[in-house]
Scaffold this active site. Structure first.
Site, PDB file in Angstrom:
ATOM      1  N   GLU A  91       0.823  -1.196   0.000  1.00 56.31           N
ATOM      2  CA  GLU A  91       0.000   0.000   0.000  1.00 56.31           C
ATOM      3  C   GLU A  91       0.865   1.257   0.000  1.00 56.31           C
ATOM      4  OE1 GLU A  91      -3.429   1.922   2.955  1.00 56.31           O
ATOM      5  OE2 GLU A  91      -2.224   0.192   3.579  1.00 56.31           O
ATOM      6  N   ASP A 119      13.123  -2.730  14.786  1.00 53.83           N
ATOM      7  CA  ASP A 119      14.041  -1.685  14.301  1.00 53.83           C
ATOM      8  C   ASP A 119      13.320  -0.339  14.400  1.00 53.83           C
ATOM      9  OD1 ASP A 119      16.340  -0.541  13.247  1.00 53.83           O
ATOM     10  OD2 ASP A 119      15.747  -0.885  11.168  1.00 53.83           O
TER      11      ASP A 119
END
Length: 268
Positions: free
Chosen positions: A80, A178
């Site tokens: 997306e 992360d």
């Protein structure tokens, strides 16, 4: 037919008519595509995009905001396209609740079914019986052969003491893995979305440590996320050492001082 065109044809049954490079990381090239049917999608190319697709799906399945995955073809991930927007006034409070929702999704143990990597730095995710053993064996000790002798000795001493510093069995929360500021995208409605994951299951405080590594969350985040157990300051130093060592591997001696600072804060 190039790889992006072929991937769009296979997954979306359409062809790209324009391309705009986006910021990427050490692993991948990222491009925003406009297709001939009017849709916009993001294409990410790299050796581990199929693993990233599974991580994005896991975060979305846990109720966290993340780009929807359209599919993977070869080394191309199609997902997306989120239009960036300025964060809204309550964006950080909303993200605090979103991150707590992610962390409330727990696994059967510590680790992940697949290993990962940050560029040339391998990230092993094999399970371990307890959390200190996972953090030592998967996040600290693999760096020893890549560090100067003195720094390696300090890291090894800390790894041997983790049973006294970290909880033995915290809930194995689903982690982004992360979570620095660059991996938060203010998207539709000014809400932060999670991108570029390196997921595994572990202590939720790992994500919080990373979120404070190169900045700090804005107003409302801490209260919305919820309180931490006593001793979090020392644990944050232990958890922050891992990304510091990743930076040492990727970018060199300029990050030695950061790693040494976290070792000192962790009393190593």
């Amino acid at each position: 037919m190039d790889a992006l065109t072929a991937a769009c044809a296979e997954v979306l049954k359409a062809r790209p008519v324009s391309r705009r490079p986006l910021h990427g990381g050490d692993l991948s090239e990222v491009v925003r595509l406009t297709l001939d049917d009017g849709r916009d999608v993001v294409a990410k190319t790299g050796p581990m995009v199929a693993r990233e697709a599974r991580m994005l799906a896991a975060m979305a399945g846990a109720g966290a905001p993340a780009p929807r995955v359209w599919g993977v073809a070869g080394d191309v991930l199609l997902m997306e396209a989120l239009d960036e927007a300025a964060p809204g006034p309550s964006a950080w409070a909303t993200f605090g609740r979103d991150l707590a929702t992610l962390h409330a999704s727990t696994g059967a143990g510590y680790g992940w079914p697949e290993d990962y990597a940050f560029g040339a730095v391998d990230i092993p995710n094999a399970p371990a019986d307890d959390w200190p053993s996972f953090w030592a064996g998967r996040r600290l000790l693999p760096f020893l052969t890549h560090l100067p002798r003195g720094l390696a000795a300090r890291v090894e001493r800390l790894a041997m003491r983790l049973a006294d510093l970290l909880p033995e069995a915290p809930p194995p929360a689903l982690l982004h893995g992360d979570l620095w500021m660059g991996n938060l995208l203010a998207g539709p409605g000014g809400r932060f979305h999670l991108i570029d994951p390196a997921c595994y299951h572990g202590d939720a405080e790992v994500d919080l440590a990373m979120l404070h590594l190169f900045g700090r969350p804005g107003p409302g985040f801490t209260q919305a996320y919820g309180p931490l157990a006593p001793g979090w300051e020392l644990r944050r130093a232990v958890y922050s050492l891992f990304p510091a060592l990743v930076h040492v591997r990727l970018f060199g001696a300029g990050y030695h001082a950061m790693a040494e600072g976290f070792l000192t804060a962790a009393r190593a």
